[in-house]
Motif scaffolding. Structure first.
Motif, PDB file in Angstrom:
ATOM      1  N   GLY B 389       0.829  -1.213   0.000  1.00  0.00           N
ATOM      2  CA  GLY B 389       0.000   0.000   0.000  1.00  0.00           C
ATOM      3  C   GLY B 389       0.855   1.251   0.000  1.00  0.00           C
ATOM      4  N   LEU B 390       1.873   1.255   0.845  1.00  0.00           N
ATOM      5  CA  LEU B 390       2.763   2.424   0.912  1.00  0.00           C
ATOM      6  C   LEU B 390       3.419   2.666  -0.443  1.00  0.00           C
ATOM      7  CD1 LEU B 390       4.586   1.837   4.351  1.00  0.00           C
ATOM      8  CD2 LEU B 390       2.756   3.470   3.844  1.00  0.00           C
ATOM      9  N   LEU B 391       3.801   1.584  -1.099  1.00  0.00           N
ATOM     10  CA  LEU B 391       4.475   1.729  -2.393  1.00  0.00           C
ATOM     11  C   LEU B 391       3.516   2.241  -3.467  1.00  0.00           C
ATOM     12  CD1 LEU B 391       6.686  -1.469  -2.251  1.00  0.00           C
ATOM     13  CD2 LEU B 391       7.504   0.913  -2.309  1.00  0.00           C
ATOM     14  N   ARG B 392       2.278   1.758  -3.435  1.00  0.00           N
ATOM     15  CA  ARG B 392       1.305   2.232  -4.435  1.00  0.00           C
ATOM     16  C   ARG B 392       1.018   3.712  -4.231  1.00  0.00           C
ATOM     17  NH1 ARG B 392      -0.959  -3.129  -4.221  1.00  0.00           N
ATOM     18  NH2 ARG B 392      -0.264  -4.029  -6.194  1.00  0.00           N
ATOM     19  N   LEU B 393       0.905   4.100  -2.968  1.00  0.00           N
ATOM     20  CA  LEU B 393       0.693   5.519  -2.682  1.00  0.00           C
ATOM     21  C   LEU B 393       1.856   6.342  -3.197  1.00  0.00           C
ATOM     22  CD1 LEU B 393      -0.610   5.904   0.955  1.00  0.00           C
ATOM     23  CD2 LEU B 393      -1.651   6.683  -1.164  1.00  0.00           C
ATOM     24  N   HIS B 394       3.031   5.820  -2.978  1.00  0.00           N
ATOM     25  CA  HIS B 394       4.216   6.549  -3.405  1.00  0.00           C
ATOM     26  C   HIS B 394       4.245   6.679  -4.920  1.00  0.00           C
ATOM     27  CE1 HIS B 394       8.215   8.179  -3.451  1.00  0.00           C
ATOM     28  NE2 HIS B 394       8.589   7.243  -4.294  1.00  0.00           N
TER      29      HIS B 394
END
Ligand SMILES: Nc1ncnc2c1ncn2[C@@H]1O[C@H](COP(=O)(O)OP(=O)(O)OP(=O)(O)O)[C@@H](O)[C@H]1O
Ligand SMILES: Nc1ncnc2c1ncn2[C@@H]1O[C@H](COP(=O)(O)OP(=O)(O)O)[C@@H](O)[C@H]1O
Ligand SMILES: [Mg+2]
Ligand SMILES: [Mg+2]
Lengths: 325, 455
Positions: B389-394
């Motif tokens: 999730g953090l990576l997709r947000l990034h």
């Protein structure tokens, strides 16, 4: 079932785009819709990538299944000349008045007069029947003025009443009002999940209701996906940092140990996630606010590459799936 | 990236300079003009200046926080702001009232009464396109004439185009000055001139037609209106010209506010060119609501690829690379069924805090598809899912950054001489003094530094 769809909303929220998508959506299954604009900005032509629209209904799009969208840019001057011509057979005199700036003058100092001409033309299209006795357009969609002006715009009767107490304009206003206040009409609001547009939507709906104008749905436009919320972020931040760093490392993003790339990514990524979660929370609050209005809600995603024809059809598809049939 | 690097707009230098007497915030609708104007006011007052901010159509909560929600058309002191002898005063423009006051000041009492009661005046003062712009200029002129403040910050009306602010007053002026209104006023005079005979015919026909269509009362109202306004033409024109000159004077600085989006920056570019043509002093561009990232070294592509790896590890049976559903018309299977079921790639991750499809942009949420208020159960939240999730947000953030950078570069290529101040987007709205201070801080401090501080 309403046949006149009036699309309003705060400036820049996507009224023109949504009106066009709705016209396409309603033209499914071989139906025919008319998309009208009333503010002389040629927004429809731009959106459909065609030349500026003349004061004339013309086909601008077809849909699979044989549906058609026609478009018309209603110009108050032409509408007035039309009107004078219809009732008074004023050919050249009408043109002289135009040259003198009289029409411009009249429609400028009396916005109610201008509005009755614009809405009058749209209502005429709604009621128009062909030789076969059927409606020429299954529905008419109007790219209308923004929320701040919509009630005055639609309430032509009141606006004109103070100016023309009797006579043909007065009668015209009343005829228009009968259509606008009937279930044939639905006024939809386009909004974003932000404070100001939501507030304007709520105010606009309250005004419409107070004046007995029929409200339709609320279209939440440019919705961005929510990926994480506060709880998930807090879980990650408290107690899971090392595990998250390890996961990042496993995905090929460097070392998970202190000073490694994956470890150094955790803080900035969490910071971004917090901002995102804050937005998600704010959007939930705005959504709750909108739910409280008691109207059907529809949502259209944000197309990150902007709107082109393909994007417009995509919004139309989305809208159609959500639209009551 | 770009070859040109825009000079940085130093807001504090501008605000601290005693020669700066008027700052005008312009730009297209919704970009943050009102917010910027208010934030500049707060900052200037806290740096010791005696400031008045003229806001137009502020968001309700912002107006409340400054104590200016009671529309009385006069500036009020904002408590709790100041320092070093600085004071902040603020007001919200009441356009109708400003117009009424103008009439009262320029016509004798009896005539003024007639004008104010005239239905045409009433609709003109409440709604004519351009009235708001004209009255903003008028109010600015009045504030400047009072000479009680050493800095006036003006917001501009929420129009589509920034140019409206400069053009609308002239449009109103020329409307009131127009041929037709003259004709209505003095048909005999105009018609008497050689070659203008047709006007007379036109007028009587017009009068006749209008009376027929709208009734005689209306015609008399129009004529009263025209006659009444005629006495004020001179006043209108003189005032508009005087205010226009004020805007060209050395103590004035224009700030063009824009969001880093194509349309807004295109408007900003037009406006910059127009200011130059009119010899109006441009201080710079405020690029508002820009996004930054503390992890710029990680590209969107790489972040997405990594997220993909993690997703596969979590749930190898359901990779999220199913084709996007963009066909038209919808497949017949869609009829009458739950729209969510027709969205390939829509994974329901709501039970662990992922409230949306994981691809981040290809699919829309659907109101009926996922209940946004489903709360996650933390036990379920694996580190892999969180990391993905953090990576997709990034990745999403980096895509936004890239788009913003490209639009910004395009502007800089056109106008490399224009100084720029970038303001980071706050996650929420700006509706209190603390928020305004934060914006002021971001205006004054280069983006890189605030970013590092945040990251
Ligand atoms: N769902 C969407 N995804 C991405 N961009 C969108 C979407 N809807 C609208 N836009 C874009 O937002 C901008 C404003 O849209 P639009 O012109 O339809 O708004 P409007 O309400 O008609 O504006 P105005 O008040 O100026 O008439 C346009 O650039 C449009 O392409
Ligand atoms: N830098 C920012 N970060 C977050 N929100 C902002 C920022 N600037 C403006 N806003 C918000 O955007 C909305 C529109 O701003 P506003 O100043 O009213 O625009 P304008 O006066 O140009 O129409 C407001 O809700 C405001 O709080
Ligand atoms: Mg529009
Ligand atoms: Mg504003």
């Amino acid at each position: 079932m309403s046949r006149l769809h009036v699309v309003s909303g705060k400036g820049g929220t996507g009224k023109t785009t949504v009106a066009a998508a709705l016209a396409l959506a309603l033209a499914a299954d071989g139906r025919r819709t008319l998309l009208v604009e009333v503010e002389g900005r040629q927004g429809i032509a731009q959106l459909f990538e065609t030349e500026p629209l003349p004061y004339e209904e013309r086909k601008i799009a077809t849909t699979p299944g044989g549906g058609e969208v026609h478009a018309l840019a209603i110009d108050p001057e032409f509408a007035l000349l039309d009107y004078l011509h219809m009732f008074y057979k004023l050919g050249s005199a009408g043109r002289a008045l135009k040259k003198l700036g009289a029409i411009d003058f009249a429609t400028t100092i009396a916005p109610g007069l201008r509005d009755v001409l614009l809405t009058g033309k749209a209502c005429e299209a709604v009621r128009r029947k062909g030789k076969d006795g059927r409606f020429v357009y299954d529905s008419v969609v109007m790219d209308a003025p923004p929320t701040g002006r919509i009630t005055r715009f639609l309430n032509v009767n009141d606006e004109v009443a103070g100016l023309a107490r009797t006579g043909p304009i007065h009668n015209q206003a009343q005829a228009v009002m009968r259509v606008l206040k009937s279930p044939q009409t639905a006024v939809h609001m386009v909004t974003l999940l932000e404070e100001m547009p939501v507030q304007e939507t709520a105010d606009g709906i309250a005004e419409l209701r107070a004046d007995g104008l029929p409200t339709g749905g609320v279209i939440i436009n440019m919705v961005r996906p929510a990926i994480l919320d506060h709880e998930a972020v807090e879980v990650a931040a408290n107690g899971q940092r090392a595990a998250v760093a390890k996961a990042l490392s496993q995905a090929g993003l460097g070392g998970a140990r202190r000073g490694g790339m994956a470890e150094r990514l955790v803080d900035p990524l969490l910071e971004q996630a917090r901002e995102h979660a804050e937005r998600v929370a704010l959007e939930r609050a705005q959504r709750a606010e909108l739910t409280g209005l008691g109207l059907p809600l529809h949502e259209l995603e944000l197309l990150t590459d902007g709107i082109d024809l393909a994007g417009l059809y995509r919004l139309a598809t989305d809208l159609r799936k959500q639209w009551p049939t | 990236m770009s070859m040109d690097v825009a000079p940085r707009l130093d807001i504090d230098v501008l605000l601290d300079d005693p020669e700066t007497r008027i700052v005008v915030c312009c730009g297209s609708g919704g970009v943050g003009k009102t917010t910027t104007a208010a934030a500049l006011g707060v900052r200037a007052a806290e740096r010791g200046r005696k400031v008045v901010v003229l806001t137009i159509d502020p968001a309700r909560r912002l107006a409340q926080s400054m104590g200016i929600d009671a529309l009385d058309n006069i500036p009020r002191r904002v408590e709790g702001i100041g320092g070093d002898g600085g004071e902040l005063h603020a007001m919200m423009l009441d356009m109708k009232r400003t117009f009424d006051e103008f009439v009262e000041a320029h016509a004798d009492p009896e005539r003024a009464r007639a004008i104010l009661a005239n239905p045409f005046y009433q609709s003109l003062s409440a709604g004519f396109a351009g009235t708001q712009e004209y009255m903003a200029m008028e109010k600015l002129g009045q504030l400047r004439a009072r000479d009680e403040w050493d800095l006036i910050i003006v917001d501009t009306p929420p129009s589509r185009s920034a140019l409206d602010f400069l053009d609308a007053p002239k449009r109103l002026g020329s409307f009131l000055d127009g041929k037709f209104i003259k004709v209505l006023m003095a048909p005999a005079k105009v018609g008497g001139r050689a070659g203008m005979k047709f006007l007379n015919v036109g007028v009587s026909m017009m009068t006749g037609t209008v009376s027929k269509v709208l009734g005689g009362q209306l015609m008399r109202d129009v004529q009263t209106f025209a006659a009444a306004m005629d006495t004020m033409f001179g006043g209108f024109r003189t005032r508009a010209e005087a205010t226009y000159r004020l805007l060209q004077a050395p103590g004035t600085a224009f700030l063009v506010v824009a969001a880093p989006e194509r349309d807004a920056l295109r408007e900003a570019a037009y406006f910059v060119e127009r200011l130059a043509a009119d010899q109006m002093p441009l201080a710079g561009l405020v690029l508002n609501r820009v996004h930054g990232s503390g992890a710029e070294q990680l590209s969107a592509e790489r972040a997405l690829a990594a997220a993909e790896i993690l997703s596969l590890a979590i749930d190898p049976a359901d990779p999220d690379d199913a084709p996007a559903n963009a066909d038209y018309p919808p497949a017949n299977a869609a009829e009458g069924s739950d729209p969510a079921k027709n969205r390939p790639g829509t994974e329901n991750l709501a039970d662990c805090g992922f409230v949306d499809p994981p691809s981040g942009n290809a699919q829309a949420r659907n109101p009926s598809a996922a209940d946004p208020d489903v709360s996650p159960t933390s036990a379920d939240t694996s580190a892999e899912r969180l990391a993905a999730g953090l990576l997709r947000l990034h990745a999403e953030r980096m895509q936004v950054l890239g788009r913003e950078q490209r639009t910004h570069d395009r502007f800089t290529a056109l106008h490399p001489e224009v100084p720029v101040a970038q303001v980071a987007a706050l996650p929420g709205d700006v509706h209190d003094l603390a928020g305004l201070r934060a914006i002021g801080e971001r205006l004054a401090v280069p983006l890189e530094r605030t970013k590092r501080a945040a990251g």
